[in-house]
Write a protein that holds these residues in place. Sequence first.
Motif, short mmCIF file in Angstrom:
data_model
loop_
_atom_site.label_atom_id
_atom_site.label_comp_id
_atom_site.label_asym_id
_atom_site.label_seq_id
_atom_site.Cartn_x
_atom_site.Cartn_y
_atom_site.Cartn_z
N GLY A 1 52.80 35.57 -67.16
CA GLY A 1 53.93 35.26 -66.13
C GLY A 1 53.81 35.58 -64.95
O GLY A 1 52.68 35.70 -64.30
N VAL A 2 54.71 35.97 -64.06
CA VAL A 2 54.48 36.24 -62.54
C VAL A 2 53.67 37.27 -62.22
O VAL A 2 53.03 37.15 -61.29
N TYR A 3 53.65 38.36 -63.42
CA TYR A 3 52.72 39.13 -62.88
C TYR A 3 51.29 38.98 -63.15
O TYR A 3 50.29 39.93 -62.60
N ASP A 4 50.96 37.92 -63.45
CA ASP A 4 49.63 37.58 -63.52
C ASP A 4 49.21 36.63 -62.14
O ASP A 4 47.98 36.17 -62.27
N LEU A 5 49.96 36.34 -61.70
CA LEU A 5 49.65 35.27 -60.65
C LEU A 5 48.72 35.74 -59.54
O LEU A 5 47.82 35.07 -59.14
N PHE A 6 48.85 37.23 -58.99
CA PHE A 6 47.90 37.50 -58.15
C PHE A 6 47.58 39.03 -58.47
O PHE A 6 48.22 39.61 -59.36
N LYS A 7 46.30 39.20 -58.11
CA LYS A 7 45.86 40.86 -58.64
C LYS A 7 46.65 41.88 -57.77
O LYS A 7 46.84 41.77 -56.69
N TRP A 8 46.94 42.89 -58.43
CA TRP A 8 47.63 43.93 -57.87
C TRP A 8 47.05 45.44 -58.50
O TRP A 8 46.54 45.15 -59.51
N PHE A 9 47.52 46.52 -58.14
CA PHE A 9 47.11 47.63 -58.93
C PHE A 9 48.48 48.24 -59.55
O PHE A 9 49.41 48.00 -59.34
N GLY A 10 48.02 49.08 -60.79
CA GLY A 10 49.25 49.83 -61.54
C GLY A 10 50.47 49.25 -61.42
O GLY A 10 51.55 50.07 -60.89
N ARG A 11 50.73 48.29 -62.02
CA ARG A 11 52.12 47.86 -62.32
C ARG A 11 52.76 48.51 -63.39
O ARG A 11 52.04 48.73 -64.62
N SER B 1 54.61 45.48 -55.75
CA SER B 1 54.26 44.17 -56.12
C SER B 1 55.48 43.51 -56.75
O SER B 1 55.43 42.29 -57.21
N GLY B 2 56.76 44.05 -56.48
CA GLY B 2 58.00 43.40 -56.87
C GLY B 2 58.40 43.59 -58.34
O GLY B 2 59.23 42.40 -58.92
N THR C 1 43.01 34.79 -51.63
CA THR C 1 41.75 35.19 -51.23
C THR C 1 42.00 36.73 -51.63
O THR C 1 40.56 36.91 -52.06
N ALA C 2 42.76 37.35 -51.23
CA ALA C 2 42.64 38.87 -51.97
C ALA C 2 42.37 38.95 -53.19
O ALA C 2 41.48 39.92 -53.80
N SER C 3 42.94 38.14 -54.18
CA SER C 3 42.67 38.34 -55.55
C SER C 3 41.25 37.95 -55.81
O SER C 3 40.52 38.45 -56.74
N VAL C 4 40.81 36.79 -55.26
CA VAL C 4 39.43 36.23 -55.51
C VAL C 4 38.49 37.59 -54.92
O VAL C 4 37.54 37.81 -55.49
N MET C 5 38.66 37.94 -53.82
CA MET C 5 37.87 39.05 -53.27
C MET C 5 37.88 40.42 -54.37
O MET C 5 37.01 40.85 -54.30
N ARG C 6 38.77 40.62 -54.96
CA ARG C 6 39.10 41.84 -55.78
C ARG C 6 38.03 41.54 -57.04
O ARG C 6 37.07 42.40 -57.34
N THR C 7 37.98 40.16 -57.53
CA THR C 7 37.13 39.84 -58.56
C THR C 7 35.73 40.00 -58.07
O THR C 7 34.81 40.66 -58.68
N ALA C 8 35.50 39.31 -57.05
CA ALA C 8 33.94 39.27 -56.27
C ALA C 8 33.65 40.73 -55.87
O ALA C 8 32.56 41.07 -56.45
N PRO D 1 36.13 49.56 -55.96
CA PRO D 1 37.18 49.87 -54.80
C PRO D 1 38.82 49.59 -55.33
O PRO D 1 39.47 48.99 -54.59
N GLY D 2 39.04 50.00 -56.53
CA GLY D 2 40.34 49.85 -56.95
C GLY D 2 40.71 48.64 -57.26
O GLY D 2 41.53 47.82 -56.99
N LEU D 3 39.84 48.01 -58.38
CA LEU D 3 40.17 46.83 -59.03
C LEU D 3 40.33 46.61 -60.30
O LEU D 3 39.88 47.54 -61.31
N VAL D 4 41.40 45.95 -60.54
CA VAL D 4 41.83 46.01 -61.76
C VAL D 4 41.37 44.59 -62.29
O VAL D 4 41.93 43.49 -62.15
N ILE D 5 40.45 44.67 -63.44
CA ILE D 5 40.04 43.61 -63.98
C ILE D 5 39.81 43.88 -65.47
O ILE D 5 39.03 44.85 -65.43
N LYS D 6 39.56 42.89 -66.45
CA LYS D 6 39.11 43.10 -67.65
C LYS D 6 37.68 42.91 -67.63
O LYS D 6 37.08 42.02 -66.87
N SER D 7 36.80 43.62 -68.37
CA SER D 7 35.11 43.38 -68.45
C SER D 7 34.89 42.49 -69.00
O SER D 7 33.56 42.23 -69.33
#
Length: 610
Positions: free
Chosen positions: A28-38, A85-86, A320-327, A342-348
Amino acid sequence: MSIESLNEEIIALISEKSLMSESGRRSGVYDLFKWFGRRYSILIRSLLASLILDISGIEQVILSDNEKPLKDAYNKTILDPFCGSGIIPFEARKLGFNSICIDINPAAIALVRATYNILTHGCAICECLKQALITTFNELKNLWCTDEWCFVHVFAVRCPPCKAPMWLSKIRSHNSGDNGEVFILFNGKDLEYVKSSNNIKPTYPSVELNPQELVRIGKDVYGYAAEIITTKGQRVFVSLVENNEYRLKLLESIILAKKYLEKIPVIYLPIPEGKEIKRLKKSAIVSFHEIFSPRQLLSLYRFLLNASKYGCANEAAMITASVMRTASFLAFYYQPYAKVNPGLVIKSFWLPEAPVELNPLLYVETKNLSNIKSIGRGTIASYVAKCYRICRQEGGSKHTGLISLIRDNALSIDKYVKDTEDVYAVITDPPYFGRQRYWEMTVLHLYSLRLLGYTNVFEWIKEDINTYSRTKYVSFMKAFASKVYRVLRRDGYLIIIFGVPSSYNEIRILTNVVKSIINKGFGLRAIYSFLGEAPGVMGRSKIYSIIIHVFKRDSSNNIGKRFLELNVKAYKKLEETLKSTGTKIKHLNLQLEAYYTAKYISYLTENLLR
Ligand SMILES: C[S@@+](CC[C@H](N)C(=O)[O-])C[C@H]1O[C@@H](n2cnc3c(N)ncnc32)[C@H](O)[C@@H]1O
């Protein structure tokens, strides 16, 4: 309402639901953009529901995944002065509460605003984003080959004869140190050093590539091996592409992107100082252009500019921030100099065997944006597709709550909320003592805003809470409590989410914070401990025990043995349920969590509330 009287069943149920489903925190809305520690959304939803419902009503909200607004929430305002992140305002909105949210960090406000706009403006914003993406693609396709294979280049390869993984930087010693761009050709056996000519012109159309020519970097994914590195003060390009034609094209496109970037000084913004960031510096990385390839940066920058023209700059910046996090995750995960993340949350699970330069514009031509292949995750197109998905799901939504957003210090809440009857409850999740400073995990979001022209974003965050100094932290929370006292209605609740203290020092600090809140006129009415997510070391989220303090304005204290026993029983119950369902939760030590909770509550009771 039952915020003061949750029982062990409900507490265990909330944790269980959170852990089993990850509580929709990545959907849902929490998947829209990358953030940390929700935080887990079901926990927040349950707390909000418990402000207006009885136990069976809350249970229904949890079990039915009920997202329908609750009548009793209408016209009630929740305040979250550390909104991040709200997650609190978005859950409040679902239930029908209005909310006022504040955060010192402009990236947090931008993220909540972007999410809110996509939820409430139908798909108009998605259309703008799509237009910006297509315009960028058309601009850049004249600069370099946009074929997906043509773009992917890798930072490490398997050495063809011996099959051992090999970092490109390892072979840079073969560079003789001449000035200018050089590339190194790996012809299967020897390394050949070639100096580039200055008169390479971008004359090529898109080229057909034969995967045989490329290095295999994952299942069905091939790429060129190439890297730009600094050696003896020179930026050097190394490539392992065997085919001369392709090698030249790759080189040209990188040189060209760099040439364009040189006209945009902001691209070379240094990475700001900070505890976590020092690790990057140790790895000799001082600027964002060391993390991202010139082509990536130019694509992202042009996308931002085009999005500004189309009126969706804020949403584009969060993309762009979310894309940069992935990259940058890809780059850092395989970073040869040091293991840095650098603090990235992404499944591997989808990572290829070797790092790739992700083309942020990949799949732009795919008609159906939701049909993105796995390697396309983390591209601009994949985020635009997500925005479409969410706005279609939520568009014209029945949720009624309004969200007001303010970028400011939490100590300024009285500037925005004057009438004490305005705020029904303050529910918030302030930074925890001793954990890292939060803005350091948002540098990519801040960087995207900076690229958009917000020049002072890195200044604003300097006022965030000092979580390393005990005295500064406690006195901030004290000042905060007195501001909350002023804006909260007379019988209103202040609900604070903290990480469970896991050392004697942290127990004492948290007890001091609680004491100062009580001294400002609140009564501590309940303490609940749940399992939830919090940012861990290097921004990788971890499951921790989190603890909820429920304070009520102008009231007496009411905790003690009962809450100690209640929380420990809830952990036991949770353990039984998880065992009976065979659920294995990684790294979770329930007994330890229960131990710290009990230790904290008993310390608090003995030292403060006797
Ligand atoms: C634990 S996070 C909040 C997480 C949030 N609940 C979420 O869903 O992402 C704490 C937040 O407090 C913010 N913050 C730190 N110091 C602040 C201050 N002085 N005033 C307002 N916000 C502050 C940080 O920027 C960070 O976003």
